[in-house]
Design a protein around this motif. Structure first.
Motif, short mmCIF file in Angstrom:
data_model
loop_
_atom_site.label_atom_id
_atom_site.label_comp_id
_atom_site.label_asym_id
_atom_site.label_seq_id
_atom_site.Cartn_x
_atom_site.Cartn_y
_atom_site.Cartn_z
N GLU A 184 0.86 -1.19 0.00
CA GLU A 184 0.00 0.00 0.00
C GLU A 184 0.90 1.24 0.00
O GLU A 184 1.87 1.30 0.76
N TYR A 236 0.87 5.63 0.03
CA TYR A 236 0.18 6.92 0.11
C TYR A 236 1.12 7.92 0.76
O TYR A 236 2.13 7.54 1.36
N ARG A 294 -3.06 -4.69 8.05
CA ARG A 294 -2.15 -3.73 7.44
C ARG A 294 -1.00 -3.48 8.41
O ARG A 294 -1.22 -3.08 9.56
N THR A 304 -9.16 4.13 10.28
CA THR A 304 -9.00 4.64 8.91
C THR A 304 -10.02 3.98 8.00
O THR A 304 -10.47 2.86 8.25
N GLN A 305 -10.38 4.69 6.94
CA GLN A 305 -11.26 4.12 5.91
C GLN A 305 -10.60 4.31 4.56
O GLN A 305 -10.02 5.36 4.27
N THR A 306 -10.68 3.27 3.74
CA THR A 306 -10.13 3.30 2.38
C THR A 306 -11.22 2.85 1.42
O THR A 306 -11.93 1.88 1.70
N LYS A 326 -7.86 7.37 0.88
CA LYS A 326 -7.73 6.93 2.27
C LYS A 326 -8.02 8.12 3.17
O LYS A 326 -7.51 9.22 2.95
N CYS A 370 -6.98 13.33 4.09
CA CYS A 370 -7.41 12.44 3.01
C CYS A 370 -6.30 12.38 1.98
O CYS A 370 -5.73 13.43 1.63
N VAL A 407 -4.41 6.78 -2.66
CA VAL A 407 -3.74 5.56 -2.23
C VAL A 407 -3.68 4.59 -3.40
O VAL A 407 -4.57 4.57 -4.26
N TYR A 434 -2.87 0.39 -4.14
CA TYR A 434 -2.59 -0.96 -3.68
C TYR A 434 -1.95 -1.74 -4.82
O TYR A 434 -2.53 -1.86 -5.90
#
Length: 270
Positions: A113, A115, A142, A184-186, A203, A216, A219, A221
């Motif tokens: 990942e 960011y 993670r 966190t939210q993705t 993210k 924010c 991001v 992957y």
């Protein structure tokens, strides 16, 4: 699997009344657990995650030399059995898993990942993520491993959470397990190709230190496969300069947090 792991597992179990109690609470077969204790078998990724969650340690900590592990466990706060009280959010999460986990099979496995770090502005952070199916849902871990500079100690972070495929987006929500300071939210775009390569999205979180500013960031992957050398992969995790040559230009471009003219919101990029 090193002899230290078996000795460390035995020591961690010594905080409980019996091995049977540990197996029951972790939901692991006793015969298989005995093989872990003997050092003859290595736990699967799923079993190792459950052991780490139950004992409140990181996977790399389970592999430490035994004397070092003993000292570490003796100073960690003791975990408490979960309450039998039914929590309202359980029903909601069960419903989401039922609706949003059937389309995730091809996404299972390991990812890097990327960011722009929220706690170290100007740096790109690379973490290791593992998505796997557990019972009726898909969950992920993670793992962060980074060093602010050559004089600083190596810091670790471990986030665990749930993954949901809802209509045409992948939603991920997790919390930081060591300090409990962060959620966190993705949200990621799925891929419509047979083979997963890169997934992009946004993210949302707060820096784990300093001003704790909500942020924010774009991001990416990067899919690694279902089997990786985790120790090697973790050694590649960390903080990188924004213009480093160790990260591909196309990936760095996808991470830029820019807003184009005429855009009213900070948007993800395909």
């Amino acid at each position: 699997m090193s002899d230290d792991f078996a000795r460390n597992l035995k020591f961690a179990c010594s905080y409980y009344k019996s091995i049977a109690e540990v197996c029951r609470k972790v939901n692991l077969n006793r015969a298989q657990f005995n093989r872990y204790l003997s050092g003859k078998h290595k736990p699967s990724a799923n079993a190792m995650m459950r052991l780490c969650d139950f004992f409140g340690v990181e996977e790399f900590e389970f592999l430490l030399p035994h004397d070092q592990f003993q000292r570490l466990l003796q100073v960690k706060p003791k975990s408490h059995p979960s309450s039998a009280v039914h929590l309202p959010e359980v029903d909601h999460l069960t419903q989401l898993h039922a609706a949003g986990s059937q389309s995730l099979e091809k996404y299972l496995g390991y990812y890097f990942e990327y960011y722009h770090s929220m706690s170290s502005p100007g740096k790109i952070i690379r973490t290791l993520v593992c998505l796997e199916r557990q019972q009726h849902g898909v969950y992920y871990q993670r793992t962060e491993r980074f060093q602010e500079d050559s004089q600083s100690i190596v810091c670790h972070g471990r986030y665990v959470g749930s993954v949901f495929f809802l209509t045409d987006r992948i939603f991920m929500i997790d919390y930081e397990t060591i300090t409990g300071y962060e959620v966190t939210q993705t949200i990621l775009f799925p891929t419509f190709r047979n083979k997963v390569s890169r997934l992009t999205g946004l993210k949302l979180g707060a820096s784990g230190s300093g001003e704790r500013m909500p942020c924010c960031a774009r991001v990416v992957y990067e899919y690694l496969g279902t089997n990786v050398d985790k120790r090697r992969a973790l050694s590649l995790c960390g903080l990188y300069d924004a213009e480093t040559d160790e990260i591909e230009d196309s990936l760095k471009k996808a991470l830029r947090n820019t807003i184009d003219d005429g855009e009213w919101h900070f948007r993800a990029r395909h």
